[in-house]
Design a protein around this motif. Structure first.
Motif, PDB file in Angstrom:
ATOM      1  N   ILE A   1     -11.546  52.655  45.720  1.00 64.71           N
ATOM      2  CA  ILE A   1     -11.648  52.892  44.283  1.00 64.71           C
ATOM      3  C   ILE A   1     -11.076  54.254  43.921  1.00 64.71           C
ATOM      4  O   ILE A   1     -10.575  54.465  42.818  1.00 64.71           O
ATOM      5  CB  ILE A   1     -13.117  52.757  43.826  1.00 64.71           C
ATOM      6  CG1 ILE A   1     -13.635  51.357  44.166  1.00 64.71           C
ATOM      7  CG2 ILE A   1     -13.257  53.019  42.337  1.00 64.71           C
ATOM      8  CD1 ILE A   1     -15.121  51.184  43.947  1.00 64.71           C
ATOM      9  N   CYS A   2     -11.128  55.179  44.874  1.00 68.78           N
ATOM     10  CA  CYS A   2     -10.538  56.519  44.664  1.00 68.78           C
ATOM     11  C   CYS A   2      -9.213  56.650  45.412  1.00 68.78           C
ATOM     12  O   CYS A   2      -8.815  57.769  45.799  1.00 68.78           O
ATOM     13  CB  CYS A   2     -11.512  57.606  45.099  1.00 68.78           C
ATOM     14  SG  CYS A   2     -12.783  57.944  43.860  1.00 68.78           S
ATOM     15  N   ASP A   3      -8.533  55.535  45.621  1.00 70.24           N
ATOM     16  CA  ASP A   3      -7.219  55.533  46.281  1.00 70.24           C
ATOM     17  C   ASP A   3      -7.256  56.225  47.641  1.00 70.24           C
ATOM     18  O   ASP A   3      -6.284  56.832  48.083  1.00 70.24           O
ATOM     19  CB  ASP A   3      -6.170  56.217  45.397  1.00 70.24           C
ATOM     20  CG  ASP A   3      -5.795  55.359  44.200  1.00 70.24           C
ATOM     21  OD1 ASP A   3      -6.134  54.169  44.195  1.00 70.24           O
ATOM     22  OD2 ASP A   3      -5.154  55.886  43.277  1.00 70.24           O
ATOM     23  N   GLY A   4      -8.383  56.147  48.310  1.00 72.14           N
ATOM     24  CA  GLY A   4      -8.486  56.724  49.643  1.00 72.14           C
ATOM     25  C   GLY A   4      -8.524  58.238  49.675  1.00 72.14           C
ATOM     26  O   GLY A   4      -8.499  58.827  50.755  1.00 72.14           O
ATOM     27  N   ASN A   5      -8.611  58.894  48.529  1.00 77.57           N
ATOM     28  CA  ASN A   5      -8.560  60.356  48.492  1.00 77.57           C
ATOM     29  C   ASN A   5      -9.967  60.943  48.569  1.00 77.57           C
ATOM     30  O   ASN A   5     -10.657  61.099  47.570  1.00 77.57           O
ATOM     31  CB  ASN A   5      -7.864  60.821  47.201  1.00 77.57           C
ATOM     32  CG  ASN A   5      -7.789  62.330  47.122  1.00 77.57           C
ATOM     33  OD1 ASN A   5      -7.728  63.017  48.134  1.00 77.57           O
ATOM     34  ND2 ASN A   5      -7.812  62.851  45.904  1.00 77.57           N
ATOM     35  N   VAL A   6     -10.393  61.260  49.788  1.00 80.55           N
ATOM     36  CA  VAL A   6     -11.682  61.938  49.985  1.00 80.55           C
ATOM     37  C   VAL A   6     -11.405  63.436  49.976  1.00 80.55           C
ATOM     38  O   VAL A   6     -10.905  64.005  50.946  1.00 80.55           O
ATOM     39  CB  VAL A   6     -12.343  61.516  51.312  1.00 80.55           C
ATOM     40  CG1 VAL A   6     -13.697  62.200  51.460  1.00 80.55           C
ATOM     41  CG2 VAL A   6     -12.498  59.995  51.367  1.00 80.55           C
ATOM     42  N   ALA A   7     -11.737  64.064  48.868  1.00 78.05           N
ATOM     43  CA  ALA A   7     -11.405  65.478  48.711  1.00 78.05           C
ATOM     44  C   ALA A   7     -12.277  66.363  49.600  1.00 78.05           C
ATOM     45  O   ALA A   7     -11.819  67.396  50.095  1.00 78.05           O
ATOM     46  CB  ALA A   7     -11.564  65.887  47.248  1.00 78.05           C
TER      47      ALA A   7
ATOM     48  N   THR B   1       2.282  55.800  44.121  1.00 74.42           N
ATOM     49  CA  THR B   1       0.882  56.204  44.237  1.00 74.42           C
ATOM     50  C   THR B   1       0.804  57.472  45.073  1.00 74.42           C
ATOM     51  O   THR B   1       1.285  57.503  46.188  1.00 74.42           O
ATOM     52  CB  THR B   1       0.053  55.086  44.890  1.00 74.42           C
ATOM     53  OG1 THR B   1       0.256  53.881  44.151  1.00 74.42           O
ATOM     54  CG2 THR B   1      -1.414  55.439  44.901  1.00 74.42           C
ATOM     55  N   GLU B   2       0.165  58.486  44.548  1.00 76.37           N
ATOM     56  CA  GLU B   2       0.242  59.811  45.149  1.00 76.37           C
ATOM     57  C   GLU B   2      -0.269  59.863  46.581  1.00 76.37           C
ATOM     58  O   GLU B   2       0.327  60.488  47.437  1.00 76.37           O
ATOM     59  CB  GLU B   2      -0.519  60.827  44.291  1.00 76.37           C
ATOM     60  CG  GLU B   2       0.132  61.132  42.957  1.00 76.37           C
ATOM     61  CD  GLU B   2      -0.115  60.045  41.919  1.00 76.37           C
ATOM     62  OE1 GLU B   2      -0.844  59.076  42.217  1.00 76.37           O
ATOM     63  OE2 GLU B   2       0.425  60.158  40.811  1.00 76.37           O
ATOM     64  N   TYR B   3      -1.405  59.195  46.816  1.00 73.69           N
ATOM     65  CA  TYR B   3      -1.956  59.371  48.153  1.00 73.69           C
ATOM     66  C   TYR B   3      -1.085  58.678  49.202  1.00 73.69           C
ATOM     67  O   TYR B   3      -1.020  59.108  50.338  1.00 73.69           O
ATOM     68  CB  TYR B   3      -3.408  58.881  48.221  1.00 73.69           C
ATOM     69  CG  TYR B   3      -3.611  57.396  48.418  1.00 73.69           C
ATOM     70  CD1 TYR B   3      -3.879  56.878  49.682  1.00 73.69           C
ATOM     71  CD2 TYR B   3      -3.582  56.523  47.337  1.00 73.69           C
ATOM     72  CE1 TYR B   3      -4.106  55.531  49.865  1.00 73.69           C
ATOM     73  CE2 TYR B   3      -3.804  55.182  47.516  1.00 73.69           C
ATOM     74  CZ  TYR B   3      -4.063  54.678  48.780  1.00 73.69           C
ATOM     75  OH  TYR B   3      -4.289  53.338  48.956  1.00 73.69           O
TER      76      TYR B   3
ATOM     77  N   PHE C   1      -3.816  52.950  54.951  1.00 69.42           N
ATOM     78  CA  PHE C   1      -3.913  54.098  54.055  1.00 69.42           C
ATOM     79  C   PHE C   1      -5.331  54.650  53.989  1.00 69.42           C
ATOM     80  O   PHE C   1      -5.537  55.857  53.904  1.00 69.42           O
ATOM     81  CB  PHE C   1      -3.427  53.720  52.654  1.00 69.42           C
ATOM     82  CG  PHE C   1      -1.936  53.513  52.591  1.00 69.42           C
ATOM     83  CD1 PHE C   1      -1.061  54.518  52.948  1.00 69.42           C
ATOM     84  CD2 PHE C   1      -1.412  52.297  52.178  1.00 69.42           C
ATOM     85  CE1 PHE C   1       0.305  54.331  52.892  1.00 69.42           C
ATOM     86  CE2 PHE C   1      -0.043  52.100  52.121  1.00 69.42           C
ATOM     87  CZ  PHE C   1       0.818  53.123  52.480  1.00 69.42           C
ATOM     88  N   GLU C   2      -6.302  53.770  54.044  1.00 71.36           N
ATOM     89  CA  GLU C   2      -7.689  54.217  54.027  1.00 71.36           C
ATOM     90  C   GLU C   2      -8.002  55.059  55.264  1.00 71.36           C
ATOM     91  O   GLU C   2      -8.606  56.131  55.175  1.00 71.36           O
ATOM     92  CB  GLU C   2      -8.600  52.995  53.975  1.00 71.36           C
ATOM     93  CG  GLU C   2     -10.078  53.317  53.999  1.00 71.36           C
ATOM     94  CD  GLU C   2     -10.905  52.049  54.065  1.00 71.36           C
ATOM     95  OE1 GLU C   2     -11.154  51.473  52.994  1.00 71.36           O
ATOM     96  OE2 GLU C   2     -11.280  51.631  55.180  1.00 71.36           O
ATOM     97  N   ARG C   3      -7.566  54.600  56.416  1.00 72.64           N
ATOM     98  CA  ARG C   3      -7.819  55.327  57.660  1.00 72.64           C
ATOM     99  C   ARG C   3      -7.114  56.674  57.653  1.00 72.64           C
ATOM    100  O   ARG C   3      -7.677  57.699  58.051  1.00 72.64           O
ATOM    101  CB  ARG C   3      -7.340  54.474  58.846  1.00 72.64           C
ATOM    102  CG  ARG C   3      -7.626  55.073  60.207  1.00 72.64           C
ATOM    103  CD  ARG C   3      -7.351  54.036  61.293  1.00 72.64           C
ATOM    104  NE  ARG C   3      -6.026  53.457  61.140  1.00 72.64           N
ATOM    105  CZ  ARG C   3      -4.917  53.993  61.650  1.00 72.64           C
ATOM    106  NH1 ARG C   3      -4.982  55.133  62.318  1.00 72.64           N
ATOM    107  NH2 ARG C   3      -3.751  53.408  61.492  1.00 72.64           N
ATOM    108  N   LYS C   4      -5.862  56.689  57.177  1.00 78.05           N
ATOM    109  CA  LYS C   4      -5.117  57.946  57.110  1.00 78.05           C
ATOM    110  C   LYS C   4      -5.783  58.932  56.143  1.00 78.05           C
ATOM    111  O   LYS C   4      -5.867  60.126  56.420  1.00 78.05           O
ATOM    112  CB  LYS C   4      -3.672  57.674  56.661  1.00 78.05           C
ATOM    113  CG  LYS C   4      -2.775  57.104  57.744  1.00 78.05           C
ATOM    114  CD  LYS C   4      -2.532  58.119  58.853  1.00 78.05           C
ATOM    115  CE  LYS C   4      -1.481  57.677  59.845  1.00 78.05           C
ATOM    116  NZ  LYS C   4      -0.119  57.737  59.313  1.00 78.05           N
TER     117      LYS C   4
END
Length: 806
Positions: free
Chosen positions: A371-377, A718-720, A799-802
């Motif tokens: 939902i957050c495009d895989g971006n865990v800040a 998509t940025e990520y 992409f999620e794993r990366k």
């Protein structure tokens, strides 16, 4: 119509009139009969086709609701949201019909269930209340709380099958009741009613740790805020922050929100909304703030704090412009995969979406990273926070529970309450709990129970033994939550026994002892409850955790929550905890846990069980990606065990006969698509580009030049994705589209490498990528669908794993 009117016959005619003009329809009824659904069928269908928002909730009490009625209800329109209250033997007896229109609202409440006799000719008493906004508002609030309560499940084809099985099983045991309903389908049994669900609306304000008069980020907030600001600079539009309970997620959100003008903060509990508003007011005293929930609809503040259950209603959602908010914050983001949240997220288009949670992972069948495009800040769990001395250390005591849980019926997400209570409501068991607590406790305890009756029982037992305790839950009317918490903090209470009130939104830093007297059914809930005792507090050296460990589900798995360094010895319980923490397990508990690990359900059966649970939740066969996003176990296990997802589906007989034939004819290709190595996403992006050509052309030869435009667009839109797979030296220079350069990259990397590793299934010669096997025309569509399903899953997983490793 008069403002209040008594209706003693033909309520159905009044209901049909209101359905014709309603903009939203909400029905809460104990039982539903097929005659009642037939009576309203045409009117509900027409309303749904007009775009009216319709919610219907009924119950399984005594299994009087007919499966045929539910089946007919499901067939009316897919947009109608239906939920089934699992009464678990407890009386469930409401009857209410709520209608909102453009100019007025009307509430019918009384004795009429959804059957034709009750709506037309039966002896019924109902009250109609119209033009009473406060009454209607409260009724809607209560309906929403009931509709989305944890006791309800969505009705779909799979949950209907399960209900049908339990219905038939129940009526085989009680044939007289079945005969009564067969002979007199239209009669409604007037069974003893109780006030079963009374949400306690009292707001508890968190005792926040002092900021010493200066409101500035501190501890983990500093690091998290720095990472969030980087995401803004890098032009991200979404981010997830994972922070353990007690590190100040709400204050972090407030500090970050200073970058934005118009803010929407969404949560699912009133306590969270009120606390968040208070925190934001402290940080930004010059801004204006509004509450938007079942009771108040304020929408003019710079920051709006909205209940998801109210906001997700079409009528309320559309009062806002889709681009109205610069920043949307979703608290307890692990809920965001639910339909209500998805409806809101699909509607709004903010400048930035921020999710904050302590428990994002798939312990409860949800995965929110996508939902957050895989971006865990930013990420910090409670073990790391303890190591940094930002949370209190703990002393964990795993105490052996002699009760046998193996014979208790498992209902998919919890144990059967009545069967569980038979072993819990015993004086000898309560005495064992009391003695363990006396031996290990400190000063202020929260006891987590599995049911209201267990909480009441233990509280009464402890009180008889001379201790001061209360049982605190949604039906408690003798003591308010705020008063109980104040008494606990002052030392006037020894224990608060509760069920799930303190999972989220309420923190009591002074609590220094946690007592778990319930089976761990959800690791997410267990993690949240552990967090209740880890807040720093003056004079608190550590938190004592007393946990009864029996042979219930997840007993062995939960040990991993405390472990910073999992043991390499298979089948051994040897957790390594942070400095100043301790793990103390009874010898019997250790033996039990290790025995459970050895006897664990065979992996293949476990995977199949998880699959069928998700199928029931969705009401259909899940796609590979859905299995990954919402399944109870890591999706990679299906490939490890069965070589491919479709190999698993074949094994458990979930493919049609034709799909089985197609799978077996092209099995090497399906497994190659599943297993081919992917340091980068390029192979699957090429395959996805091929699939864009359609079901009859996707497998035909392609060149790098043909694929290049789609390949480039996919990896840069998509940025990520750009950041992860388009940031090395070879690809950085291609951020400005260069057809020759992109084509050369495709030829050099995915096409050449895949053809070389595909064991003859693919070739790349003279600049042409080709599948080296024939596909029969009648197989084109089925093989296309299978290939696309695997391709989309692998891209998402990659992409999620990366993203997690950034």
């Amino acid at each position: 119509m008069k403002d209040v009117q008594l209706i003693t016959r033909q309520l159905g005619k009044h209901i049909l009139e209101h359905i014709e003009t309603a903009t939203s329809i909400n029905i809460l009824t104990s039982f539903i009969m097929k005659s009642g659904v037939r009576y309203l069928h045409k009117a509900l269908k027409e309303a749904a086709e007009r775009g009216v928002e319709i919610k219907i909730c009924t119950g399984d009490y005594l299994f009087i609701t007919q499966p045929e009625a539910l089946d007919l209800l499901l067939s009316i329109d897919d947009t109608i949201e239906i939920r089934l209250w699992k009464s678990n033997g407890t009386s469930f007896h409401p009857k209410a019909y709520l209608f909102e229109g453009d100019e007025k609202e009307c509430l019918f409440v009384g004795s009429s269930n959804l059957s034709k006799s009750a709506l037309m000719n039966g002896v019924e008493w109902n009250i109609a209340v119209s033009n009473e906004k406060e009454v209607f508002k409260e009724a809607m609030n209560q309906f929403t709380n009931t509709f989305y309560a944890s006791q309800t499940v969505p009705l779909n084809r799979e949950t209907l099958k399960l209900y049908q099985q339990r219905y038939e099983q129940f009526h085989r045991k009680t044939p007289n009741l079945a005969q009564t309903w067969t002979k007199a389908e239209e009669l409604d049994l007037m069974l003893p009613s109780e006030n079963e669900y009374v949400p306690n609306s009292e707001i508890i304000h968190d005792s926040k740790a002092s900021y010493n008069g200066v409101i500035k980020p501190r501890f983990a907030q500093l690091e998290a805020l720095e990472e969030l600001n980087k995401t803004l600079e890098e032009d991200y539009h979404k981010a997830l922050v994972v922070m353990a309970t007690g590190l100040g997620k709400t204050y972090l959100a407030g500090f970050f929100a200073q970058n934005f003008d118009r803010i929407l903060f969404i949560a699912h509990r009133e306590e969270i909304l009120q606390q968040a508003k208070k925190s934001f007011q402290i940080i930004m005293p010059d801004r204006t703030f509004s509450i938007f929930n079942g009771n108040v609809k304020e929408n003019n503040g710079d920051a709006i704090f909205a209940s998801i259950y109210t906001l997700s209603m079409k009528k309320h959602l559309e009062t806002f412009d889709s681009k109205e908010f610069d920043l949307i914050i979703i608290d307890e983001f692990h809920h965001a995969a639910a339909n209500s949240y998805q409806r809101v997220l699909d509607y709004f288009d903010p400048r930035f979406l921020l999710g904050i949670t302590a428990t994002p992972d798939r312990n409860d069948n949800k995965d929110v990273y996508a939902i957050c495009d895989g971006n865990v800040a930013f990420r910090m769990d409670f073990l790391e926070a303890i190591s940094r001395k930002w949370l209190s250390p703990f002393k964990y005591f795993g105490v052996y529970d002699e009760n046998d849980y193996s014979q208790i019926t498992w209902l998919g997400n919890r144990y059967d309450e009545e069967e569980l209570l038979q072993i819990q409501l015993r004086d000898d068991h309560a005495e064992r709990i009391l003695q363990v607590w006396i031996d290990k406790k400190q000063t202020r305890t929260i006891g987590f129970c599995s049911s209201i009756r267990q909480a009441d029982f233990l509280s009464n037992y402890f009180n008889r033994k001379g201790y001061k305790t209360v049982s605190l839950h949604t039906k408690q009317i003798g003591v308010g939550r705020k008063a109980a918490i104040d008494q606990l903090e002052k030392g006037e209470l020894d224990v608060i026994f509760t069920v799930d009130l303190f999972n989220e939104g309420v923190d009591i830093p002074a609590v220094d002892t946690l007592l778990f007297v319930r089976p761990t059914e959800s690791l997410t809930v267990f993690t949240q409850q552990i967090g209740r005792g880890l807040r720093l507090h003056e004079g608190k050296q550590h938190c004592v955790i007393i946990d009864l460990i029996g042979n219930y589900r997840n007993a062995d798995i939960k040990m991993s929550l405390f472990d910073t360094k999992p043991s390499k010895k298979k089948g051994k319980i040897e957790p390594v905890v942070p400095e100043l923490c301790e793990i103390n397990l009874d010898i019997q508990a250790i033996n039990l846990l290790e025995e459970m690990m050895k006897k664990k359900q065979p992996r293949k059966e476990y995977l199949a069980s998880a699959y069928f649970s998700l199928k029931q939740e969705l009401g259909r066969r899940p796609s590979y990606l859905e299995l990954h996003l919402k399944g109870a176990v890591e999706s990679v296990q299906y490939r490890q065990e069965f070589s491919s997802y479709f190999g698993f589906l074949e094994r458990i007989d979930e493919l049609t006969p034709f799909e089985k034939d197609v799978f077996n004819r092209y099995k090497p290709w399906i497994e190659e698509t599943e297993k081919t190595g992917m340091a980068k996403s390029y192979k699957m992006v090429v395959l996805l580009a091929m699939l864009q050509k359609g079901k009859s052309d996707w497998y035909k030869p392609v060149t790098p030049t043909e694929v290049a435009p789609y390949f480039y667009q996919y990896l840069t839109e998509t940025e990520y994705r750009k950041r992860i797979d388009f940031s090395d030296k070879a690809s950085k220079k291609l951020w400005e589209y260069d057809e020759k350069g992109v084509s050369k990259l495709i030829a050099t990397m995915p096409m050449t490498k895949w053809s070389g590793s595909s064991k003859g299934l693919l070739s790349f010669d003279n600049g042409i990528l080709k599948l080296e096997f024939d596909i029969d025309s009648e197989d084109e569509e089925a093989l296309f669908d299978m290939t696309k399903e695997v391709c989309e899953y692998r891209l998402h997983y990659h992409f999620e794993r990366k993203a997690k490793n950034i």
